[in-house]
Design an enzyme around this catalytic site. Sequence first.
Site, mmCIF file in Angstrom:
data_model
loop_
_atom_site.group_PDB
_atom_site.id
_atom_site.type_symbol
_atom_site.label_atom_id
_atom_site.label_comp_id
_atom_site.label_asym_id
_atom_site.label_seq_id
_atom_site.Cartn_x
_atom_site.Cartn_y
_atom_site.Cartn_z
ATOM 1 N N ASN A 1 0.873 -1.177 0.000
ATOM 2 C CA ASN A 1 0.000 0.000 0.000
ATOM 3 C C ASN A 1 0.909 1.226 0.000
ATOM 4 O O ASN A 1 1.482 1.577 1.020
ATOM 5 C CB ASN A 1 -0.887 -0.030 1.252
ATOM 6 C CG ASN A 1 -1.731 1.223 1.390
ATOM 7 O OD1 ASN A 1 -1.768 2.050 0.469
ATOM 8 N ND2 ASN A 1 -2.405 1.369 2.517
ATOM 9 N N LYS B 1 0.149 4.233 -0.291
ATOM 10 C CA LYS B 1 -0.499 5.419 0.292
ATOM 11 C C LYS B 1 -0.278 6.629 -0.637
ATOM 12 O O LYS B 1 -0.197 6.445 -1.851
ATOM 13 C CB LYS B 1 0.000 5.652 1.714
ATOM 14 C CG LYS B 1 -0.163 4.383 2.579
ATOM 15 C CD LYS B 1 0.042 4.590 4.031
ATOM 16 C CE LYS B 1 -0.145 3.260 4.755
ATOM 17 N NZ LYS B 1 -0.017 3.380 6.206
ATOM 18 N N HIS C 1 -9.401 1.332 5.085
ATOM 19 C CA HIS C 1 -8.121 1.477 5.782
ATOM 20 C C HIS C 1 -8.321 2.422 6.977
ATOM 21 O O HIS C 1 -9.127 3.352 6.907
ATOM 22 C CB HIS C 1 -7.083 2.038 4.810
ATOM 23 C CG HIS C 1 -5.700 1.993 5.368
ATOM 24 N ND1 HIS C 1 -5.235 2.928 6.264
ATOM 25 C CD2 HIS C 1 -4.697 1.097 5.198
ATOM 26 C CE1 HIS C 1 -3.990 2.615 6.609
ATOM 27 N NE2 HIS C 1 -3.642 1.505 5.975
ATOM 28 N N GLU D 1 -6.683 4.814 7.972
ATOM 29 C CA GLU D 1 -6.484 6.234 7.651
ATOM 30 C C GLU D 1 -7.741 6.818 7.020
ATOM 31 O O GLU D 1 -8.057 7.988 7.214
ATOM 32 C CB GLU D 1 -5.255 6.387 6.733
ATOM 33 C CG GLU D 1 -3.972 6.180 7.518
ATOM 34 C CD GLU D 1 -2.831 5.550 6.738
ATOM 35 O OE1 GLU D 1 -2.871 5.557 5.498
ATOM 36 O OE2 GLU D 1 -1.902 5.030 7.389
ATOM 37 N N GLU E 1 -5.093 -4.604 10.795
ATOM 38 C CA GLU E 1 -4.049 -3.591 10.972
ATOM 39 C C GLU E 1 -4.303 -2.840 12.277
ATOM 40 O O GLU E 1 -5.118 -1.898 12.299
ATOM 41 C CB GLU E 1 -4.070 -2.601 9.803
ATOM 42 C CG GLU E 1 -3.781 -3.223 8.461
ATOM 43 C CD GLU E 1 -3.226 -2.199 7.470
ATOM 44 O OE1 GLU E 1 -2.199 -2.494 6.868
ATOM 45 O OE2 GLU E 1 -3.817 -1.109 7.323
ATOM 46 N N GLY F 1 2.861 2.604 10.754
ATOM 47 C CA GLY F 1 3.816 3.695 10.554
ATOM 48 C C GLY F 1 4.541 4.117 11.818
ATOM 49 O O GLY F 1 5.165 5.170 11.863
ATOM 50 N N SER G 1 3.750 -1.844 10.303
ATOM 51 C CA SER G 1 5.213 -1.895 10.462
ATOM 52 C C SER G 1 5.813 -3.243 10.076
ATOM 53 O O SER G 1 6.772 -3.696 10.701
ATOM 54 C CB SER G 1 5.619 -1.497 11.884
ATOM 55 O OG SER G 1 5.214 -0.169 12.150
HETATM 56 P P1 13P Z 1 3.260 0.634 7.641
HETATM 57 O O1 13P Z 1 3.765 -0.672 7.070
HETATM 58 O O2 13P Z 1 3.971 1.827 7.115
HETATM 59 O O3 13P Z 1 3.178 0.576 9.131
HETATM 60 O O4 13P Z 1 1.750 0.794 7.110
HETATM 61 C C1 13P Z 1 0.869 -0.263 7.264
HETATM 62 C C2 13P Z 1 -0.358 0.030 6.515
HETATM 63 O O5 13P Z 1 -1.123 0.896 6.873
HETATM 64 C C3 13P Z 1 -0.604 -0.736 5.277
HETATM 65 O O6 13P Z 1 -1.895 -0.535 4.807
#
Ligand code: 13P
Length: 255
Positions: free
Chosen positions: A9, A11, A95, A97, A167, A173, A213
């Site tokens: 992903n 983003k 997601h 976010e 997640e 992150g 992560s």
């Molecule tokens: P990270 O791997 O940067 O922690 O992000 C995970 C994520 O949100 C994947 O959709």
Amino acid sequence: MRNKLIAGNWKMNKDIHESANLIDELKHKVTTNEKVGVLLCPPYISLVIANTLLKDSPMKLGAQNMNDKDDGAFTGEISARMLKSVGCTSVILGHSERRQYFKETNEYINLKAKKALASQLVPIICVGETLEERESNVTDAVITAQVKGVLAGLSATDMEDVVIAYEPVWAIGTGKTATTEQANQVHKLIRKLVAQMYTWAIAEQLIIQYGGSVNEKNALELLSQSDIDGALVGGASLKADSFAAIVKAGVEASK
Ligand code: 13P
């Protein structure tokens, strides 16, 4: 045994030139087999070029979001049909976010999942608790409400094409990964919920990814857990070497 699915992903990262460069690098570095699917989810603007560049690659293309409507006056939005027309096979939905910054609810994510399935797109539906929820010991209740909400009204046949991504919000992150036990425990809970809503046979074939992560160091241990069937990778999917190493860990874990 279930296949594994490693998805990147990206983003809101990489313009069209950077996307093309990263895909070129990934094509040289990523090797997989028939038991490990690999999916790249770049920003919308890079989907067209990504589709061209991935023509002869085992890596598939996905989007990070979509609207639940077919078309119409929804400025700035993208439909399932549009994603299909640029070669997407999957779409990430709900997601954290999007839940956090764009106020997406389980009900809305459920509508999108139904539209994705009706459009022959595999929905990768995300669930996960916040740090506050984990510390208040309501993780199971939160995950249960999310799973029931996002899957409401989906048929047993629909479930053959659904992927769920667990997640934990506090691990995204942050460099903090859930321990393999913490993650596997929630994956088992999700599988049990799906078994209660459908059947054990359906629950057993469901791919449940872990995200938060994931990197080249922790991937093998996570992917070797009984109920972790893949990874949804954020930051580490932006570096070809790291992502290739995570796919390699998936191949190793699938043996
Ligand atoms: P990270 O791997 O940067 O922690 O992000 C995970 C994520 O949100 C994947 O959709």
